[in-house]
Scaffold this active site. Structure first.
Site, short mmCIF file in Angstrom:
data_model
loop_
_atom_site.label_atom_id
_atom_site.label_comp_id
_atom_site.label_asym_id
_atom_site.label_seq_id
_atom_site.Cartn_x
_atom_site.Cartn_y
_atom_site.Cartn_z
N LYS A 40 0.27 4.01 17.83
CA LYS A 40 1.52 3.39 18.31
C LYS A 40 1.44 3.17 19.82
O LYS A 40 1.88 2.15 20.33
CB LYS A 40 2.72 4.29 17.97
CG LYS A 40 3.01 4.40 16.49
CD LYS A 40 3.56 3.10 15.95
CE LYS A 40 3.74 3.13 14.44
NZ LYS A 40 4.06 1.84 13.87
N SER B 8 7.51 4.61 18.07
CA SER B 8 7.97 5.93 17.64
C SER B 8 8.12 6.85 18.84
O SER B 8 7.41 6.71 19.85
CB SER B 8 6.92 6.49 16.67
OG SER B 8 7.06 7.87 16.55
N LEU C 245 11.31 16.13 6.61
CA LEU C 245 12.33 17.10 6.21
C LEU C 245 13.32 16.56 5.17
O LEU C 245 13.51 17.19 4.12
CB LEU C 245 13.10 17.55 7.47
CG LEU C 245 14.18 18.58 7.21
CD1 LEU C 245 13.59 19.89 6.72
CD2 LEU C 245 15.02 18.80 8.47
N SER D 37 0.83 -1.21 0.00
CA SER D 37 0.00 0.00 0.00
C SER D 37 0.86 1.26 0.00
O SER D 37 0.41 2.32 -0.42
CB SER D 37 -0.95 0.01 1.21
OG SER D 37 -0.20 -0.05 2.41
N ASN D 38 2.10 1.14 0.48
CA ASN D 38 2.98 2.31 0.45
C ASN D 38 4.38 1.92 -0.01
O ASN D 38 5.39 2.45 0.49
CB ASN D 38 3.05 2.98 1.84
CG ASN D 38 3.64 4.37 1.76
OD1 ASN D 38 3.39 5.11 0.80
ND2 ASN D 38 4.43 4.74 2.75
N LYS E 230 1.81 5.66 8.26
CA LYS E 230 2.72 6.47 9.09
C LYS E 230 2.64 7.98 8.90
O LYS E 230 3.44 8.71 9.47
CB LYS E 230 4.16 6.02 8.83
CG LYS E 230 4.61 6.26 7.40
CD LYS E 230 6.12 6.13 7.25
CE LYS E 230 6.57 6.40 5.83
NZ LYS E 230 7.99 6.40 5.64
N TYR F 121 -2.07 8.79 14.51
CA TYR F 121 -0.89 7.94 14.24
C TYR F 121 -0.17 7.63 15.55
O TYR F 121 0.09 6.47 15.88
CB TYR F 121 0.05 8.65 13.25
CG TYR F 121 1.40 7.97 13.17
CD1 TYR F 121 1.55 6.72 12.56
CD2 TYR F 121 2.53 8.55 13.75
CE1 TYR F 121 2.78 6.08 12.53
CE2 TYR F 121 3.76 7.92 13.72
CZ TYR F 121 3.89 6.69 13.11
OH TYR F 121 5.10 6.06 13.09
N ASP G 219 -2.25 -8.57 3.47
CA ASP G 219 -2.57 -7.51 4.43
C ASP G 219 -2.54 -8.11 5.84
O ASP G 219 -3.04 -9.22 6.04
CB ASP G 219 -3.98 -6.98 4.09
CG ASP G 219 -4.28 -5.68 4.80
OD1 ASP G 219 -4.34 -5.67 6.04
OD2 ASP G 219 -4.46 -4.66 4.09
N ASN H 13 6.25 14.79 3.53
CA ASN H 13 5.93 15.48 4.79
C ASN H 13 7.19 15.71 5.59
O ASN H 13 7.27 16.65 6.36
CB ASN H 13 5.02 14.59 5.66
CG ASN H 13 3.69 14.36 5.02
OD1 ASN H 13 3.02 15.31 4.66
ND2 ASN H 13 3.30 13.10 4.87
#
Ligand code: NAD
Ligand code: UDP
Length: 358
Positions: A156, A124, A203, A34-35, A84, A152, A58, A201
């Protein structure tokens, strides 16, 4: 015996495959693409010189997972699969909770059914409470968590709690929760790297796209923070260092998935379980530090404009990574210069990522 790598075709997963292979671990990749694209796995195959078993599935599909656990002997799972994008999670909370939380529940149920009880989970730094991140950097694992500011981060946090409760109910589970700080960089070959969809999104991919000419300039979100140059400070960690942390975590949990060719079995009992550990460098760099380092590494000018702060951002966030060294014998070794050089090699060799038609 193999390690099941959910989300193994993605950015961090694909780099981890390379390191696992170097340490002779057998693995199977399970990803719904999917990504990501299968091209990343083809590139990894070239780097490691062997073919990869890939299952397009999946994590919410219990039947498919059961099929995999029936057809292969799975010793442990490294669980990367998830959505994410912080901003997208605010717009699509149900999709994020379904994919990340429900997906993890389905995976854990099947693992339990098949008595596969070792898991390394991608968490995260966003699980730390915002207030705490503001006041108590560098963050240690005992800083308060929860109080997350977007679905998101909350997903987590919820998964961490689910894993802890699972352990309480069945302490034969062996669990390592890795709290990543800001993963950047790429494999030194320049053939695999981060391939964001649309406008990045984060940097580093944004800076890379400015340097390669795909974007005109970088918007620097906020220049009035209480930091050495007014721009936000983060703990950037090279994706190869991060990948090695997964190998250490798998070793820590004890695994039988070493390639049978070398006839070795690793048996060890984790002293701390569930293990929760920060994976960062302990060094914070500002947005402008990264811009300068990238310009030096690429020889390209990175045009930028100072704009308003981005909603939800904090001034500083970096890890105290000493616990990872103590329990896993792991520490980051790669510098900001290497992160920028490797990101640039990947970006300049693959201006359109894995998709030549983008
Ligand atoms: P990524 O999007 O590149 O990789 C995630 C992979 O999971 C993708 O290949 C995607 O196709 C797959 N996937 C998503 N949902 C799935 C599902 N339901 N079933 C099967 N496969 C699915 O992301 P990444 O940067 O490699 O991140 C890996 C993990 O680390 C994620 O869980 C992410 O939340 C976490 N993480 C990432 C960062 C970061 O900045 N990159 C920071 C902290 C934590
Ligand atoms: N940032 C920025 N411009 C961008 C993207 C990010 O100035 O286009 C800043 C952001 O405000 C933060 C830092 O770069 O201070 C790292 O942001 P990123 O989104 O990569 O990671 P985060 O720490 O927010 O998860």
């Amino acid at each position: 015996m193999s390690i099941l790598i959910t989300g193994g075709a993605g950015y961090i997963g694909s780099h981890t495959l390379v390191e696992l292979s170097q340490f002779n671990y057998d693995f199977i990749v399970y990803d719904n693409l999917s990504n990501s694209s299968q091209e990343s796995l083809k590139r990894v195959e070239k780097i490691i010189g062997k073919s990869i078993t890939f299952i397009n599935g999946d994590i919410r599909d219990s039947e498919k997972l059961k099929e995999v656990f029936s057809n292969y002997t799975i010793d442990s799972v490294i669980h990367f699969a998830g959505l994410k994008a912080v901003g997208q999670s605010v717009e699509q909370p149900l999709e994020y909770y379904d994919n990340n939380v429900v997906g993890t529940l389905r995976l854990l149920e099947v693992m339990k059914e098949f008595a596969c009880k070792k898991i390394v989970f991608s968490s995260s730094a966003t699980v730390y409470s915002e207030v705490d991140a503001k006041n108590y950097t560098p963050l240690t694992e005992s800083n308060p968590v929860g109080g997350t500011t977007n679905p998101y981060g909350t997903s987590k946090y919820m998964i961490e709690r689910i894993l802890e409760d699972l352990y309480i109910s069945d302490n034969s589970f062996k669990i390592a929760i890795l709290r990543y700080f800001n993963p950047v960089g790429a494999h030194e070959s320049g053939t695999i790297g981060e391939d964001p969809n649309g406008i990045p999104n984060n940097l580093m991919p944004f800076i890379s796209q400015v340097a390669v000419g795909k974007r005109e300039y970088l918007s620097v979100f906020g220049s009035d923070y209480d930091t050495h140059d007014g721009t936000g400070v983060r703990d950037y960690i090279h994706v190869v260092d991060l990948s090695i942390a997964h190998v250490k975590a798998i070793e820590y949990l004890g695994t039988d998935a070493l390639a049978s060719a070398i006839g070795e079995t690793k048996v060890s009992l984790p002293k701390i379980n569930p293990l929760i550990v920060n994976i960062g460098t302990g060094v914070g760099y500002s947005v402008l530090d990264v811009v300068k380092a990238f310009e030096k590494a690429s020889g390209k000018e990175v045009l930028y404009r100072l704009v308003d702060r981005r909603a939800g951002d904090i001034a500083k966030c970096y890890a105290n990574p000493s616990y990872a060294k103590e329990v896993l014998g792991w520490e980051a070794t790669k510098t900001l210069e290497q992160m920028c050089e490797d990101s640039w090699r990947w970006q300049s060799n693959n201006p359109n990522g894995y998709n030549c038609d983008k």
